[in-house]
Design an enzyme around this catalytic site. Sequence first.
Site, PDB file in Angstrom:
ATOM      1  N   ASP A 293       0.840  -1.196   0.000  1.00  0.00           N
ATOM      2  CA  ASP A 293       0.000   0.000   0.000  1.00  0.00           C
ATOM      3  C   ASP A 293       0.879   1.252   0.000  1.00  0.00           C
ATOM      4  OD1 ASP A 293      -2.107   1.732   0.199  1.00  0.00           O
ATOM      5  OD2 ASP A 293      -2.936   0.887   2.036  1.00  0.00           O
ATOM      6  N   ASP A 294       0.901   1.980  -1.111  1.00  0.00           N
ATOM      7  CA  ASP A 294       1.685   3.221  -1.237  1.00  0.00           C
ATOM      8  C   ASP A 294       3.191   2.974  -1.337  1.00  0.00           C
ATOM      9  OD1 ASP A 294      -0.675   4.624  -0.988  1.00  0.00           O
ATOM     10  OD2 ASP A 294      -0.136   5.687   0.849  1.00  0.00           O
TER      11      ASP A 294
ATOM     12  N   CYS B 125      -5.202   4.823  -3.996  1.00  0.00           N
ATOM     13  CA  CYS B 125      -5.471   3.445  -3.578  1.00  0.00           C
ATOM     14  C   CYS B 125      -6.697   2.831  -4.241  1.00  0.00           C
ATOM     15  CB  CYS B 125      -5.634   3.385  -2.063  1.00  0.00           C
ATOM     16  SG  CYS B 125      -4.210   3.991  -1.130  1.00  0.00           S
TER      17      CYS B 125
ATOM     18  N   ASP C 182      -0.057  -0.571  -5.017  1.00  0.00           N
ATOM     19  CA  ASP C 182      -1.222   0.072  -5.644  1.00  0.00           C
ATOM     20  C   ASP C 182      -0.906   1.455  -6.220  1.00  0.00           C
ATOM     21  OD1 ASP C 182      -0.950   1.339  -3.205  1.00  0.00           O
ATOM     22  OD2 ASP C 182      -3.008   1.002  -2.533  1.00  0.00           O
ATOM     23  N   ASN C 183       0.148   2.090  -5.745  1.00  0.00           N
ATOM     24  CA  ASN C 183       0.589   3.373  -6.309  1.00  0.00           C
ATOM     25  C   ASN C 183       1.948   3.715  -5.727  1.00  0.00           C
ATOM     26  OD1 ASN C 183      -1.976   4.231  -4.241  1.00  0.00           O
ATOM     27  ND2 ASN C 183       0.015   5.107  -3.724  1.00  0.00           N
TER      28      ASN C 183
END
Length: 539
Positions: free
Chosen positions: A43-44, A79, A314-315
């Site tokens: 995540d991130d 997200c 996700d990014n």
Amino acid sequence: LHRSVMSPAALVRRLVLAALLMLSPVGASRQARRPNVVLILTDDQDVCLGGMTPLKKTDALIAQMGITFLNAYVPSALCCPSRASILTGKYPHNHHVVNNTLEGNCSSKLWQKIQEPYTFPALLKSMCGYQTFFAGKYLNEYGAEDAGGVGHVPPGWSFWYALEKNSKYYNYTLSVNGKARRHGENYSTDYLTDVLANMSLDFLEYKSNFEPFFMMISTPAPHSPWTAAPQYMKSFQNVSAPRNSNFNIHGKNKHWLIRQAKTPMTNSSIQFLDDAYRKRWQTLLSVDDLVEKLVKKLEVNGELDNTYIIYTSDNGYHTGKFSLPIDKRQLYEFDIKVPLLVRGPGIKPNQTNKMLVANIDLGPTILDIAGYDLNKTQMDGMSLLPLLRGDKNVTWRSDFLVEYQGEGYNGSDPTCPGLGPGVTHCFPDCVCEDSYNNTYACVRTLSTSWDLQYCEFDDREVFVEVYNLTADPHQLNNIAKTIDQEILEKMNYRLMMLQSCSGATCRTPGVFDPGYRFDPRLMFSNHGVWARRFSARSL
């Protein structure tokens, strides 16, 4: 978590899992020979700012044993839209999840009705006979009372252990196959990354051996609040955010949201972002442990050689770029580029690949691995399987679409009235990371002759940003006013085409491909509004 001591609650969980697995339909023995797939989603986690550096075990066990994609991107640097793209294989304009809010379709009732039945896990389970396992963060608004609460289990999942709402490390609620389970703040039983690891190991221990399996493990790390496991809280004490050429400088010639950031940043802002950067790395050490445990378990089970393991995020993320303290959601490389590592059957070790790939390709890839006919889907992405196998003369894309709809509302932030209406995600010194008109679309092109990004903002200015990343990898200089007008017109038209594409039309030749055809007249006949906007624009 210490697996040598099993609490009564853990014993009950294992018995329940074992019982559920025994009730699973037994597939034909030939299905067991089809490859398994494990998708690990962080995540991130950036790749441009050294986000993979702490993951030494992951590098050894996945990257060095398989392939690293050097140009992997997401179509939206946030997200929920990005995760929706992974699940559906579609661009945001086709799955309609535009930001992290229920109003932006994040885990909304509409998403559940229109998109969830056709995600790739739903097809894997219903059409391919896979047993499917999910653990971790799903979508940011999952569990919202207005959208069914944690009792909602999306179609396609045999085993469902989903986090309510956004990433946390302690004091969270999981939906365990639709039943709420509350966790506290005891490291040995509640630290989420370790809980996900142990749930995954339990699944591998008790699953059916007669069906292939798909696992999606979605960690909270390295998302805020950046809570490291106790044993890692003192790691990386001398690490700070990279001081690249776009660190702590004014974003001249950029969209107003970037220009409003105060330059130079205050010492307190720099100290804050350095601390965040360090803590992010600390949280990733537990992800590294998870990967190691998972690979070892697959090896012990004799399943590693028949399992694809995909690792991605996700990014991306930024810390101090163009004087924006910390966040994502911008159009620049540091926010849209992500790690992507794959190992598995037929993949030669220690490879790199420079092809332009995106997370909309993950669903088609996994379905292709499972033997599903991709022509039966409405997905926008492409299967990576030919690239993974090392096939020769593969025809591949040279561009893809990036799109984002800004969050915020048409009102002023009372703490920052001077910035006017619409800003959100503001820091104490009134530097804001988003606004309702931070709405843009880009064509990101990577061909033999061009490494280019063309972006348009949906605001009163219809602001344009263009970057030649060959000459300017850190995107310091917006060349919208100086680039050749013909290229500008072609990129504008290509952007319009991609924003209206669906399925196969999203995979047509890009501006610099041999098969590309451009007729300026089409801009006026088919896209009148866009064409007038473009021709009236003052670049």
